[in-house]
Write an enzyme that holds these catalytic residues in place. Structure first.
Site, PDB file in Angstrom:
ATOM      1  N   ALA A 140     -20.180  -3.885  45.279  1.00  0.00           N
ATOM      2  CA  ALA A 140     -21.632  -3.746  45.102  1.00  0.00           C
ATOM      3  C   ALA A 140     -22.043  -3.720  43.644  1.00  0.00           C
ATOM      4  CB  ALA A 140     -22.108  -2.466  45.791  1.00  0.00           C
ATOM      5  N   ARG A 147     -21.173  -7.055  32.454  1.00  0.00           N
ATOM      6  CA  ARG A 147     -20.467  -7.633  31.297  1.00  0.00           C
ATOM      7  C   ARG A 147     -20.051  -9.092  31.502  1.00  0.00           C
ATOM      8  NH1 ARG A 147     -15.844  -3.945  29.490  1.00  0.00           N
ATOM      9  NH2 ARG A 147     -15.941  -2.975  31.541  1.00  0.00           N
ATOM     10  N   GLY A 180     -13.381  -5.217  44.872  1.00  0.00           N
ATOM     11  CA  GLY A 180     -13.547  -6.668  44.936  1.00  0.00           C
ATOM     12  C   GLY A 180     -13.229  -7.387  43.636  1.00  0.00           C
ATOM     13  N   ASN A 227      -5.792   5.827  37.032  1.00  0.00           N
ATOM     14  CA  ASN A 227      -6.218   5.489  38.392  1.00  0.00           C
ATOM     15  C   ASN A 227      -6.536   3.999  38.495  1.00  0.00           C
ATOM     16  OD1 ASN A 227      -7.364   5.504  40.968  1.00  0.00           O
ATOM     17  ND2 ASN A 227      -9.375   6.148  40.196  1.00  0.00           N
ATOM     18  N   ARG A 237      -9.469 -35.827  48.128  1.00  0.00           N
ATOM     19  CA  ARG A 237     -10.495 -34.821  48.446  1.00  0.00           C
ATOM     20  C   ARG A 237     -10.266 -34.250  49.846  1.00  0.00           C
ATOM     21  NH1 ARG A 237     -15.721 -37.927  47.662  1.00  0.00           N
ATOM     22  NH2 ARG A 237     -16.565 -35.988  48.504  1.00  0.00           N
ATOM     23  N   ARG A 280     -17.956 -64.387  52.193  1.00  0.00           N
ATOM     24  CA  ARG A 280     -18.330 -64.535  50.787  1.00  0.00           C
ATOM     25  C   ARG A 280     -18.877 -65.949  50.628  1.00  0.00           C
ATOM     26  NH1 ARG A 280     -11.970 -64.780  49.107  1.00  0.00           N
ATOM     27  NH2 ARG A 280     -11.743 -67.009  49.434  1.00  0.00           N
TER      28      ARG A 280
HETATM   29  C1  UD1 Z   1     -13.257   3.352  38.605  1.00  0.00           C
HETATM   30  C2  UD1 Z   1     -12.628   4.738  38.832  1.00  0.00           C
HETATM   31  C3  UD1 Z   1     -11.619   5.024  37.734  1.00  0.00           C
HETATM   32  C4  UD1 Z   1     -10.574   3.934  37.690  1.00  0.00           C
HETATM   33  C5  UD1 Z   1     -11.228   2.567  37.535  1.00  0.00           C
HETATM   34  C6  UD1 Z   1     -10.197   1.483  37.714  1.00  0.00           C
HETATM   35  C7  UD1 Z   1     -14.328   6.089  39.936  1.00  0.00           C
HETATM   36  C8  UD1 Z   1     -15.362   7.147  39.762  1.00  0.00           C
HETATM   37  N1  UD1 Z   1     -13.681   5.728  38.845  1.00  0.00           N
HETATM   38  O1  UD1 Z   1     -14.000   3.450  37.396  1.00  0.00           O
HETATM   39  O2  UD1 Z   1     -10.993   6.280  37.961  1.00  0.00           O
HETATM   40  O3  UD1 Z   1      -9.661   4.171  36.644  1.00  0.00           O
HETATM   41  O4  UD1 Z   1     -12.237   2.364  38.540  1.00  0.00           O
HETATM   42  O5  UD1 Z   1     -10.756   0.235  37.424  1.00  0.00           O
HETATM   43  O6  UD1 Z   1     -14.105   5.662  41.036  1.00  0.00           O
HETATM   44  N2  UD1 Z   1     -18.870  -0.034  42.985  1.00  0.00           N
HETATM   45  C9  UD1 Z   1     -19.704  -0.117  44.057  1.00  0.00           C
HETATM   46  N3  UD1 Z   1     -20.774   0.719  44.147  1.00  0.00           N
HETATM   47  C10 UD1 Z   1     -21.038   1.656  43.209  1.00  0.00           C
HETATM   48  C11 UD1 Z   1     -20.159   1.738  42.100  1.00  0.00           C
HETATM   49  C12 UD1 Z   1     -19.085   0.887  42.016  1.00  0.00           C
HETATM   50  O7  UD1 Z   1     -19.501  -0.947  44.952  1.00  0.00           O
HETATM   51  O8  UD1 Z   1     -22.015   2.386  43.358  1.00  0.00           O
HETATM   52  C13 UD1 Z   1     -17.725  -0.932  42.909  1.00  0.00           C
HETATM   53  C14 UD1 Z   1     -17.762  -1.871  41.713  1.00  0.00           C
HETATM   54  O9  UD1 Z   1     -18.393  -3.084  42.067  1.00  0.00           O
HETATM   55  C15 UD1 Z   1     -16.283  -2.075  41.402  1.00  0.00           C
HETATM   56  C16 UD1 Z   1     -15.658  -0.753  41.832  1.00  0.00           C
HETATM   57  O10 UD1 Z   1     -16.557  -0.164  42.744  1.00  0.00           O
HETATM   58  O11 UD1 Z   1     -15.721  -3.102  42.155  1.00  0.00           O
HETATM   59  C17 UD1 Z   1     -15.355   0.175  40.686  1.00  0.00           C
HETATM   60  O12 UD1 Z   1     -16.554   0.510  40.033  1.00  0.00           O
HETATM   61  P1  UD1 Z   1     -16.643   0.614  38.465  1.00  0.00           P
HETATM   62  O13 UD1 Z   1     -18.040   0.921  38.097  1.00  0.00           O
HETATM   63  O14 UD1 Z   1     -15.990  -0.553  37.833  1.00  0.00           O
HETATM   64  O15 UD1 Z   1     -15.758   1.921  38.223  1.00  0.00           O
HETATM   65  P2  UD1 Z   1     -15.029   2.314  36.880  1.00  0.00           P
HETATM   66  O16 UD1 Z   1     -16.005   3.008  36.013  1.00  0.00           O
HETATM   67  O17 UD1 Z   1     -14.290   1.169  36.342  1.00  0.00           O
END
Ligand code: UD1
Ligand code: MG
Length: 453
Positions: free
Chosen positions: A10, A15, A104, A169, A315, A422
């Protein structure tokens, strides 16, 4: 036992600086999301739910295109990873068995690692996939006590001592489904980001006397994509591994660094691939095939003993039987070429069936499209299509029939017939010589006039 999977997709992915949702950017020929979904299905998913949000409609459509059985849950507001997982509850329905949470945007989680996490559930109630890194940056830190995981601290909320921890993590978590949702219901947003952190379930579980553990993996496996540069680096990483795997499986690559594979490319033993060959999704090549330089393939099958290229394009729906020859500047689409058929030069064969050992002369075009609909061309076994023939579909050429070079064929050609379509040739005696003499005289006169002026 098979687990449920929840794939979080989601997030905005700001970035990437893109109008396309991050998880739809492609890696190895398919969206990032397809890799996570593939990990889930190879991990033996019972049910899998994709949580969509930003670009939700497009992500849901792509997810269903990848696997029609996938369940979709939408997270209207992105309030954090715990909140995201909670959105999958209704879609999952019954809370039986284990549940694994994937991201994802994290494409390389292997089925072996998922299997290891499921097995480790024998000793712990909740498992987290962790990795060691010297540069832990923004990752959540795993705070352990012996082989037990006490809690996870997000970098934003960590003390200097916690920030010094190098065990991080990955985001992948495994627990019994109903335990997971019970823990999630207790997560609060009282933290630096005011988000509902999935990682908080570890502290909550520990406080309830549940046991949490860590399964370790290499950082390369947990690589998440946040920027286009990271996407390109992940692609390079995938390609490097795919090239080595192909060679280990008995495929010869003359210049491995110039061959690009898709996530599902299958190539048989003793097949040779010359430089600059690109594989889109859905390509299978059997043993003992020769692929000459500069070819582009997508959704096609090439059987044993065939020789393709240089500069050929196959293809979707191109099916080559054994010992087929497809040569330079030839495009094949949605066409079956039977054993020993030859299309060696400068041709387009689309929506067609080509019989055994038929020979398609240079510059042959199947005119398959009338501007609105596509039509088929049928070419019989051992037929001979003269160079520069236009086959205006729908049309069929009988077994062992021929078309004269330069013909525009609009009617079916019976078995064994020669079709001529032709203009008839007319020779004008001496006309070429007289014409040239006249032109040369004109030129000489003009040059003289110029000099005299
Ligand atoms: C998260 C972890 C962190 C870990 C890191 C690894 C948490 C709080 N933190 O941080 O410990 O080291 O991933 O990459 O879980 N997403 C949603 N809905 C939301 C928020 C996020 O679907 O409301 C999805 C994002 O699209 C993404 C994933 O969850 O695919 C992780 O979210 P992101 O914001 O990247 O978390 P990090 O801050 O990287
Ligand atoms: Mg992230």
């Amino acid at each position: 036992m098979a687990s449920n999977f929840i794939i979080l997709a989601a997030g905005k992915g700001s970035r990437m600086n893109s109008d396309l949702p991050k998880v739809l950017h492609k890696l190895a020929g398919v969206p990032l999301l397809a890799h996570a979904m593939n990990s889930a299905s190879l991990g033996g998913a019972k049910k899998s739910v994709v949580v969509t949000g930003h670009g939700g409609a497009a992500v849901a459509k792509a997810a269903l295109g990848i696997d029609a059985e996938t369940l979709i849950a939408n997270q209207d507001e992105q309030l954090g990873t715990a909140h995201a997982v909670l959105q999958a509850k209704d879609a999952l329905g019954e809370m039986e068995g284990d549940c694994i949470v994937l991201y994802g945007d994290t494409p390389f989680i292997s089925p072996e690692t998922l299997e290891e996490m499921s097995k480790a559930r024998d000793s712990h109630d909740v498992l987290v996939l962790g990795f060691e890194t010297n540069d832990p940056g923004r990752y959540g830190r795993l705070i352990t006590n012996g082989d037990k995981l006490d809690r996870i601290v997000e970098a934003k909320d960590a003390s200097p001592e916690e920030l010094a921890v190098t065990l991080c993590n990955s985001g992948v978590i495994c627990a019994n489904t109903s335990v997971l949702f019970d823990l999630l219901s207790e997560v609060k947003d009282d933290n630096a980001a005011n988000e509902y952190y999935l990682t908080d379930i570890i502290g909550i579980a520990t406080s309830k006397g549940l046991s949490c553990g860590v399964v370790h993996c290499d950082i390369a496996e947990t690589l998440g994509i946040n920027t286009r540069a990271e996407l390109a680096a992940a692609e390079a990483d995938f390609q490097a591994k795919a090239r080595i795997a192909a060679m280990e499986n008995g495929v010869s690559l003359t210049a491995p660094e110039t061959v690009y594979f898709a996530y599902d490319t299958v190539i048989g033993r003793d097949t040779t691939i010359e430089p600059n060959v690109f594989f889109g999704p859905g390509v299978t090549i059997e043993n003992d095939v020769e692929i000459k330089a500069n070819c582009h393939f997508e959704g096609c099958h090439i059987s044993r003993g065939s020789v393709v290229g240089p500069f050929a394009r196959l293809r979707p729906g191109a099916e080559l039987a054994e010992d087929v020859r497809v040569g330079n500047f030839v495009e094949i689409k949605n066409a079956d070429l039977a054993e020993g058929a030859k299309v060696n030069h400068l041709s387009y064969v689309g929506d067609a069936t080509v019989g055994k050992a038929a020979n398609i002369g240079a510059g042959t075009i199947t005119c398959n499209y009338d501007g609105v609909m596509k039509h088929r061309t049928e070419i019989g076994a051992r037929a001979f299509i003269g160079s520069n023939t236009s086959l205006v579909a729908p049309v069929s050429i009988g077994i062992e029939a021929m078309t004269a070079s330069g013909s525009v064929i609009t009617q079916n050609v019976p078995i064994g017939a020669l079709a001529l379509s032709r203009a008839k040739q007319v020779n004008k005696e001496d006309l070429a010589t007289r014409l040239m003499d006249k032109l040369r005289a004109t030129k000489a006169r003009k040059e003289k006039e110029k000099k005299d002026n």
